[in-house]
Design a protein around this motif. Structure first.
Motif, mmCIF file in Angstrom:
data_model
loop_
_atom_site.group_PDB
_atom_site.id
_atom_site.type_symbol
_atom_site.label_atom_id
_atom_site.label_comp_id
_atom_site.label_asym_id
_atom_site.label_seq_id
_atom_site.Cartn_x
_atom_site.Cartn_y
_atom_site.Cartn_z
ATOM 1 N N ASN A 20 0.859 -1.308 -0.064
ATOM 2 C CA ASN A 20 0.041 0.130 -0.020
ATOM 3 C C ASN A 20 0.784 1.114 0.185
ATOM 4 O OD1 ASN A 20 -2.551 -1.414 0.295
ATOM 5 N ND2 ASN A 20 -2.045 -1.892 2.236
ATOM 6 N N HIS A 21 2.164 1.229 -0.394
ATOM 7 C CA HIS A 21 2.782 2.495 -0.185
ATOM 8 C C HIS A 21 2.374 3.284 -1.105
ATOM 9 C CE1 HIS A 21 6.286 5.267 -0.516
ATOM 10 N NE2 HIS A 21 6.812 4.732 0.411
ATOM 11 N N PRO A 22 2.294 4.893 -0.730
ATOM 12 C CA PRO A 22 1.808 5.641 -1.676
ATOM 13 C C PRO A 22 2.513 5.690 -2.919
ATOM 14 C CG PRO A 22 2.137 6.526 0.562
ATOM 15 C CD PRO A 22 2.684 5.300 0.660
ATOM 16 N N GLY B 141 5.483 12.421 7.173
ATOM 17 C CA GLY B 141 4.623 12.460 5.696
ATOM 18 C C GLY B 141 4.825 10.908 5.382
ATOM 19 N N SER B 142 5.171 9.958 6.189
ATOM 20 C CA SER B 142 5.171 8.389 6.089
ATOM 21 C C SER B 142 3.847 7.921 6.255
ATOM 22 C CB SER B 142 6.297 7.881 6.850
ATOM 23 O OG SER B 142 5.987 6.546 6.867
ATOM 24 N N CYS B 143 3.490 6.994 5.502
ATOM 25 C CA CYS B 143 2.068 6.377 5.495
ATOM 26 C C CYS B 143 2.348 5.015 5.717
ATOM 27 C CB CYS B 143 1.193 6.913 4.335
ATOM 28 S SG CYS B 143 0.964 8.453 4.314
ATOM 29 N N ALA C 194 -0.433 14.582 -5.127
ATOM 30 C CA ALA C 194 -0.631 14.562 -3.670
ATOM 31 C C ALA C 194 0.738 14.431 -2.797
ATOM 32 C CB ALA C 194 -1.658 13.481 -3.413
ATOM 33 N N GLY C 195 1.368 13.690 -3.293
ATOM 34 C CA GLY C 195 2.757 13.622 -2.759
ATOM 35 C C GLY C 195 3.400 14.801 -2.539
ATOM 36 N N GLU C 196 3.624 15.591 -3.623
ATOM 37 C CA GLU C 196 4.288 17.013 -3.784
ATOM 38 C C GLU C 196 3.535 17.932 -2.791
ATOM 39 O OE1 GLU C 196 5.891 16.196 -8.307
ATOM 40 O OE2 GLU C 196 4.387 17.869 -7.936
ATOM 41 N N VAL D 41 1.780 17.445 -0.175
ATOM 42 C CA VAL D 41 2.150 17.010 1.136
ATOM 43 C C VAL D 41 3.647 17.255 1.613
ATOM 44 C CG1 VAL D 41 2.356 15.405 2.946
ATOM 45 C CG2 VAL D 41 0.349 15.560 1.731
ATOM 46 N N GLU D 42 4.490 17.062 0.786
ATOM 47 C CA GLU D 42 5.964 17.270 0.797
ATOM 48 C C GLU D 42 6.360 18.857 0.945
ATOM 49 O OE1 GLU D 42 7.261 13.460 -1.836
ATOM 50 O OE2 GLU D 42 8.480 15.153 -1.806
ATOM 51 N N HIS D 43 5.443 19.557 0.093
ATOM 52 C CA HIS D 43 5.957 21.169 0.004
ATOM 53 C C HIS D 43 5.472 21.760 1.315
ATOM 54 C CE1 HIS D 43 6.105 20.966 -4.767
ATOM 55 N NE2 HIS D 43 7.212 20.477 -3.883
ATOM 56 N N GLY E 80 11.266 8.836 3.962
ATOM 57 C CA GLY E 80 12.235 9.078 2.966
ATOM 58 C C GLY E 80 12.099 10.394 2.111
ATOM 59 N N GLU E 81 10.857 10.413 1.255
ATOM 60 C CA GLU E 81 10.811 11.482 0.401
ATOM 61 C C GLU E 81 10.255 12.749 1.205
ATOM 62 O OE1 GLU E 81 11.463 9.102 -2.831
ATOM 63 O OE2 GLU E 81 10.917 11.249 -2.850
ATOM 64 N N THR E 82 9.762 12.685 2.394
ATOM 65 C CA THR E 82 9.341 13.648 3.069
ATOM 66 C C THR E 82 10.816 14.359 3.720
ATOM 67 O OG1 THR E 82 7.452 12.527 3.940
ATOM 68 C CG2 THR E 82 8.228 14.315 5.236
ATOM 69 N N SER E 83 11.648 13.400 4.078
ATOM 70 C CA SER E 83 13.156 13.858 4.752
ATOM 71 C C SER E 83 13.702 14.650 3.710
ATOM 72 C CB SER E 83 13.930 12.766 5.095
ATOM 73 O OG SER E 83 13.142 12.151 6.143
HETATM 74 N N1 LIG Z 1 -2.415 11.497 3.618
HETATM 75 C C1 LIG Z 1 -1.902 11.483 2.335
HETATM 76 N N2 LIG Z 1 -2.236 11.273 1.083
HETATM 77 C C2 LIG Z 1 -1.581 11.060 0.039
HETATM 78 N N3 LIG Z 1 -0.067 11.179 0.076
HETATM 79 C C3 LIG Z 1 0.499 11.248 1.363
HETATM 80 C C4 LIG Z 1 -0.189 11.455 2.280
HETATM 81 N N4 LIG Z 1 0.659 11.709 3.338
HETATM 82 C C5 LIG Z 1 1.970 11.578 2.876
HETATM 83 N N5 LIG Z 1 1.865 11.250 1.411
HETATM 84 C C6 LIG Z 1 2.773 11.289 0.700
HETATM 85 O O1 LIG Z 1 3.166 9.822 0.608
HETATM 86 C C7 LIG Z 1 4.710 9.819 0.492
HETATM 87 C C8 LIG Z 1 5.407 8.934 1.487
HETATM 88 O O2 LIG Z 1 6.610 8.705 1.269
HETATM 89 P P1 LIG Z 1 7.922 8.618 2.173
HETATM 90 O O3 LIG Z 1 7.902 10.001 2.695
HETATM 91 O O4 LIG Z 1 8.941 8.147 1.492
HETATM 92 O O5 LIG Z 1 7.510 7.733 3.186
HETATM 93 P P2 LIG Z 1 7.933 6.329 3.428
HETATM 94 O O6 LIG Z 1 9.282 6.411 4.228
HETATM 95 O O7 LIG Z 1 7.054 5.706 4.338
HETATM 96 O O8 LIG Z 1 8.261 5.635 2.318
HETATM 97 C C9 LIG Z 1 5.129 11.335 0.104
HETATM 98 O O9 LIG Z 1 5.287 11.616 -1.070
HETATM 99 C C10 LIG Z 1 4.334 12.085 1.240
HETATM 100 O O10 LIG Z 1 4.065 13.248 0.601
#
Ligand SMILES: Nc1ncnc2c1ncn2[C@@H]1O[C@H](COP(=O)(O)OP(=O)(O)O)[C@@H](O)[C@H]1O
Ligand SMILES: O=C(O)[C@H](O)C(=O)COP(=O)(O)O
Length: 424
Positions: free
Chosen positions: A141-143, A257-259, A331-333, A335-337, A359-362
């Protein structure tokens, strides 16, 4: 420099750096490909944010990192990706591996994501997370990189035109046996061999067998086996090089930001304590009914009461609903921004001890803070160390813990902050 590491995300970079430090290598992590000379160390880890970008861009950035590491005198190159082999169908593990092999003029390497200490094992080419196949684990289920196939030979073969084979567990009893199997694989035309590993002994064998390859590709586990092999060859003398980080005071915060399943649990534990926890809703951000600036204001106000958590972390069904509405990458971008903006504002408000989950969040947060280099400190848990940065401008010290999504126990956030001297 003995070892030059190219990491495809920032938490993975601190993960492998922490393993090298534990094994006695003087290790420095740089963020992005630096302009000038690399610092003098036994190992240099270049952290990139290339795991989910377009393959051509990932290749270009990785080749630039290779060039810098070669200029620094690296004897061996280590392409570090996730212990759960996180990649999209297009790559980037295959395309980057191919490009690095071509640039190094080598016709053989291994792919070894195993990290048994954190429950990542590879058996007959199949990756397990704990007792679950990768495809049955939360990683399905990784985003951004849902992992739905545990057969790594098949996954990697789909990302490269070169023949992928298997260095199977029954050849890992000792380095001689493993070396014979490698020779046989090369004779069969295999260019990338997925290496089994179910315990640290296998990693030590893989390290000894592969210590003189121009390139190897792995999670952080192989970083356990390489330093002993280097020391046996007289290439370096292990030292207790874990940096004694400065004692840093000041407010603390956690950005998530990790899910992942692990991070969802960590957020739930923090929230259950009643500590400040501010939720970011991507749909509200998109609609403008929530803003990063507004959440930042709430977080800054709450710092007076103690550490704050700001999180977008959500369960898979919620993530999928957001992605359906906004698009996966958008969506990823978004939240990251938002988290990067909040990080900038919290540091401007005096936060100097920061945990970032994902990871991406960091990558987004550290790039926004314009941090160039990290000193690696003692681990908080396997694969997650505290690190120290010098903030741009005045060089003021700041502690950062960049947590891989899947790593750490349920109480990780409090554990990390307490290890950094935060009173909770
Ligand atoms: N509620 C959300 N809905 C959609 N995307 C999200 C949500 N929360 C976080 N994300 C995005 O999901 C991604 C998580 O990746 P990452 O930070 O690498 O986490 P992990 O280390 O768990 O892989 C990021 O791009 C983040 O912005
Ligand atoms: O799990 C690993 O090998 C690394 O620490 C890693 O790459 C984690 O990436 P994530 O995006 O933080 O899960």
């Amino acid at each position: 420099m003995i070892l030059g590491v190219i990491a495809d995300d920032f938490t993975g970079a601190t993960d492998v750096a922490s393993m090298l430090v534990r094994a006695g290598m003087r290790t420095v992590q740089v963020l992005g490909v630096p302009e000038g000379d690399l610092p003098e160390a036994d190992a240099v880890v270049i952290a990139l944010k290339t795991r989910t970008i377009a393959p051509a861009d990932a290749v270009a950035q990785s080749l630039a990192a290779l060039k810098a590491l070669q200029a620094g005198g690296a004897r061996q190159i280590y392409f570090k990706y996730c212990s759960t082999f996180d990649s999209t169908a297009e790559g980037n593990i295959g395309p980057v591996t191919d490009a690095l092999m071509n640039a190094l003029g080598t016709d053989f390497t291994i792919a070894c994501p195993a990290f048994p200490e954190n429950g990542r094992t590879v058996f007959r080419g199949h990756l397990f997370v704990g007792d679950q196949l990768l495809s049955d684990s939360g990683m399905r289920n990784h985003p951004l990189t849902p992992m739905t196939d545990a057969n790594l030979v098949r996954v990697l073969q789909a990302q490269t035109a070169h023949k992928v084979g298997l260095l199977r567990y029954d050849h890992l009893g000792n380095a001689a046996s493993a070396g014979e199997r490698v020779a046989a694989l090369r004779a069969e035309g295999v260019r990338i061999a997925v290496a089994d590993a179910v315990n640290n002994s296998d990693l030590l064998t893989v390290g000894e067998t592969c210590a003189e390859l121009p390139l190897l590709t792995a999670g952080s586990g192989v970083a356990l086996g390489l330093p002993p092999a280097y020391a046996r060859r007289g290439w370096f003398t292990p030292s207790d090089s874990a940096a004694m980080l400065d004692s840093v005071s000041g407010p603390a915060a956690v950005l998530s930001g990790s899910c992942s399943e692990a991070t969802n649990a960590q957020v739930a534990v923090w929230r259950a304590t009643g500590r400040t926890a501010l939720h970011i809703d991507p749909l509200a951000l998109h609609q403008g009914t929530q803003t990063a600036t507004g959440v930042l204001a709430q977080a800054r106000a709450a710092l007076a009461q103690g550490p704050v958590l700001v999180y977008a972390t959500a369960a898979p069904e919620s993530v999928k609903a957001v992605q359906a509405a906004l698009g996966v990458l958008a969506a990823g971008e978004l939240v990251e921004h938002a988290l990067a903006h909040i990080a900038q504002g919290l540091v401007a408000a005096g936060v100097r001890r920061l945990v970032v989950a994902g990871g991406e969040t960091s990558g987004a947060v550290v790039q926004a803070l314009q941090v160039a280099q990290l000193r690696i400190g003692a681990p908080i848990c396997p694969g997650v160390p505290w690190t120290q940065a010098a903030l741009p401008g005045n060089g003021e010290p700041m502690l950062l813990a960049l947590k891989s999504g899947n790593f750490g126990g349920p109480d990780f956030f409090a554990q990390a902050l307490q290890q950094a001297g935060v009173a909770l």
